[in-house]
Design a protein around this motif. Sequence first.
Motif, short mmCIF file in Angstrom:
data_model
loop_
_atom_site.label_atom_id
_atom_site.label_comp_id
_atom_site.label_asym_id
_atom_site.label_seq_id
_atom_site.Cartn_x
_atom_site.Cartn_y
_atom_site.Cartn_z
N PHE A 1 0.83 -1.20 0.00
CA PHE A 1 0.00 0.00 0.00
C PHE A 1 0.87 1.25 0.00
O PHE A 1 1.81 1.35 0.79
CB PHE A 1 -0.92 0.03 1.22
CG PHE A 1 -2.11 -0.89 1.10
CD1 PHE A 1 -3.19 -0.53 0.30
CD2 PHE A 1 -2.15 -2.10 1.76
CE1 PHE A 1 -4.29 -1.36 0.18
CE2 PHE A 1 -3.24 -2.95 1.65
CZ PHE A 1 -4.32 -2.58 0.85
N ASP A 2 0.57 2.19 -0.88
CA ASP A 2 1.07 3.55 -0.75
C ASP A 2 0.02 4.29 0.07
O ASP A 2 -1.04 4.63 -0.45
CB ASP A 2 1.26 4.20 -2.12
CG ASP A 2 1.68 5.67 -2.00
OD1 ASP A 2 1.18 6.35 -1.08
OD2 ASP A 2 2.48 6.13 -2.83
N SER A 3 0.31 4.50 1.34
CA SER A 3 -0.68 5.11 2.24
C SER A 3 -0.28 6.52 2.63
O SER A 3 -0.68 7.02 3.69
CB SER A 3 -0.86 4.22 3.47
OG SER A 3 -1.40 2.97 3.07
N PHE B 1 4.79 5.49 3.67
CA PHE B 1 4.35 6.84 4.05
C PHE B 1 5.43 7.86 3.71
O PHE B 1 6.60 7.50 3.56
CB PHE B 1 4.05 6.88 5.56
CG PHE B 1 2.99 5.89 5.98
CD1 PHE B 1 1.66 6.26 6.00
CD2 PHE B 1 3.33 4.58 6.32
CE1 PHE B 1 0.67 5.36 6.38
CE2 PHE B 1 2.35 3.67 6.70
CZ PHE B 1 1.01 4.05 6.72
N SER B 2 5.03 9.13 3.64
CA SER B 2 5.98 10.20 3.33
C SER B 2 6.00 11.25 4.43
O SER B 2 4.97 11.53 5.07
CB SER B 2 5.58 10.87 2.01
OG SER B 2 6.29 12.09 1.84
N LEU B 3 7.18 11.84 4.64
CA LEU B 3 7.34 12.94 5.60
C LEU B 3 7.71 14.23 4.88
O LEU B 3 8.29 15.14 5.47
CB LEU B 3 8.41 12.57 6.63
CG LEU B 3 8.12 11.31 7.46
CD1 LEU B 3 9.35 10.88 8.26
CD2 LEU B 3 6.94 11.54 8.40
N SER C 1 5.07 18.84 2.25
CA SER C 1 3.71 19.09 1.75
C SER C 1 2.69 18.13 2.36
O SER C 1 1.49 18.33 2.21
CB SER C 1 3.71 18.94 0.23
OG SER C 1 4.10 17.62 -0.12
N LYS C 2 3.15 17.10 3.04
CA LYS C 2 2.26 16.04 3.52
C LYS C 2 1.79 16.33 4.96
O LYS C 2 2.21 17.30 5.56
CB LYS C 2 2.95 14.68 3.44
CG LYS C 2 3.60 14.39 2.09
CD LYS C 2 2.59 14.29 0.95
CE LYS C 2 3.24 14.45 -0.41
NZ LYS C 2 3.75 13.28 -1.03
N LEU C 3 0.97 15.45 5.49
CA LEU C 3 0.39 15.68 6.82
C LEU C 3 1.46 15.85 7.90
O LEU C 3 1.38 16.75 8.73
CB LEU C 3 -0.55 14.52 7.19
CG LEU C 3 -1.24 14.69 8.54
CD1 LEU C 3 -2.30 15.79 8.49
CD2 LEU C 3 -1.86 13.38 9.01
C1 LIG Z 1 4.34 12.55 -2.11
C2 LIG Z 1 3.94 11.19 -2.42
C3 LIG Z 1 4.88 10.15 -2.54
C4 LIG Z 1 6.36 10.38 -2.47
O1 LIG Z 1 6.80 10.84 -1.24
P1 LIG Z 1 8.14 11.73 -1.11
O2 LIG Z 1 8.45 11.67 0.34
O3 LIG Z 1 7.78 13.12 -1.57
O4 LIG Z 1 9.19 11.12 -1.95
C5 LIG Z 1 4.41 8.89 -2.81
N1 LIG Z 1 3.09 8.63 -2.96
C6 LIG Z 1 2.16 9.59 -2.83
C7 LIG Z 1 0.72 9.25 -2.98
C8 LIG Z 1 2.55 10.90 -2.57
O5 LIG Z 1 1.62 11.86 -2.48
#
Ligand SMILES: *Cc1c(COP(=O)(O)O)cnc(C)c1O
Length: 396
Positions: A173-175, A197-199, A202-204
């Motif tokens: 899963f890309d969550s 998950f991403s840190l 721009s993310k949460l």
């Molecule tokens: C931003 C994002 C990523 C990649 O994350 P990074 O930390 O910016 O490399 C992957 N999947 C989704 C759905 C994203 O929005």
Amino acid sequence: MDKCSVSSLALFSGEAMFDKPRSTSNLVRPDFEQYLMYSRMFFGQDQSITEDSLTRKLEKRLTTFHQASECVAVSSGFWALVLAIRCLAVPGKTEIVMPSLTYRRMADVAAWTGLIPHFCEVDPNTLAISAVTAKSVINENTALILGVQPIINCCDVDGLVALAAAKQLPLLFDSVESTYETYAGKKIGSFGNAEVFSLHASKLINGFEGGYITTNDPVLAARLRRMRAFGIKGKDGVQELGMNAMLNPIHAAMTMANLDFLDEQVKHNYSIYKAYQNGVDDTLGLRLLAFDETEKCSYKNIVVELLDHWPLSRSDTLAILHAERIVARPYYSPALHQKKMSYPVIAGNLQQTEKLAERYMLLPCGYFVQESDVDAVIELLRFIKNNAETIQKRLA
Ligand SMILES: *Cc1c(COP(=O)(O)O)cnc(C)c1O
């Protein structure tokens, strides 16, 4: 808002509504002292990931947060995906099943793993991959299913888990967009073989940059940890393919400080969402995508559908908003299969995706947006709707 005539729109040389851009990125900043407090914890340490290093502390905290048994912190969400796919993909198989209406760089992720993205449709209700859409592109070359969570709520998690089991395929899963969410009351983070998950700022959860993988599989977690740090396997071990993709402690400190502040931030997001909900209705020609309030939600992203009676094209609408420094964005558009790539991809007929890629846009949200900003944005949208004919003439 003081738009009294179409000429006062910034696109037609009136003054912009906002001096600072109102963005769809979160860009949340924690208390600086809190950030320094965490930074002091690593400044005196050496940089290896030991049990009491800050990055390891963060991993443990995220493990608890997601109710998963393992967490592996990585330099970005992008490389976390590459790493997890390298570990999970069925050896000898060539294709990754993924939606086309998704994160802009997702096909690049596949290309870095040496696999070919095989795009599937999305469900029009969730705007995400589902068991039905994934199943129709699975074939004897499939190496992995990539279940990407949509921007609002979650995808068909149970359906994908059942499909992966039936087809005996790994499920990742890309969550990234469901960091705070629950699915059927259970925290996102331990579904499928692993979740990413991403840190990114721009993310949460803003760690400046960074990402992490959660899993309940200790063997997978150990392999991810090795590959993240050069693939070194003890003295007599065989050298495994590795990379240098550890999350550095500066990012861990920023992430820790933002985690302290997360529930407060979600409360703010909720008030922004409610302000949009108050103002966006059918008479406006727009539909606000609703969060499922029976689950835990971050309420971060604000997505509207442009209904048939919204009078302008999306690109004209966005041009007007951008001139006012409202940095609205098209929702995952163009879809991935509509872009030219320098590497192979597989796409059948994706009519549904192409239609959906035209219909949605993201509106300003996150830490720096206030309820009064939302009211102003909605007033502007109503002004656009009521003066569409004059606007169209000027645009022509
Ligand atoms: C931003 C994002 C990523 C990649 O994350 P990074 O930390 O910016 O490399 C992957 N999947 C989704 C759905 C994203 O929005």
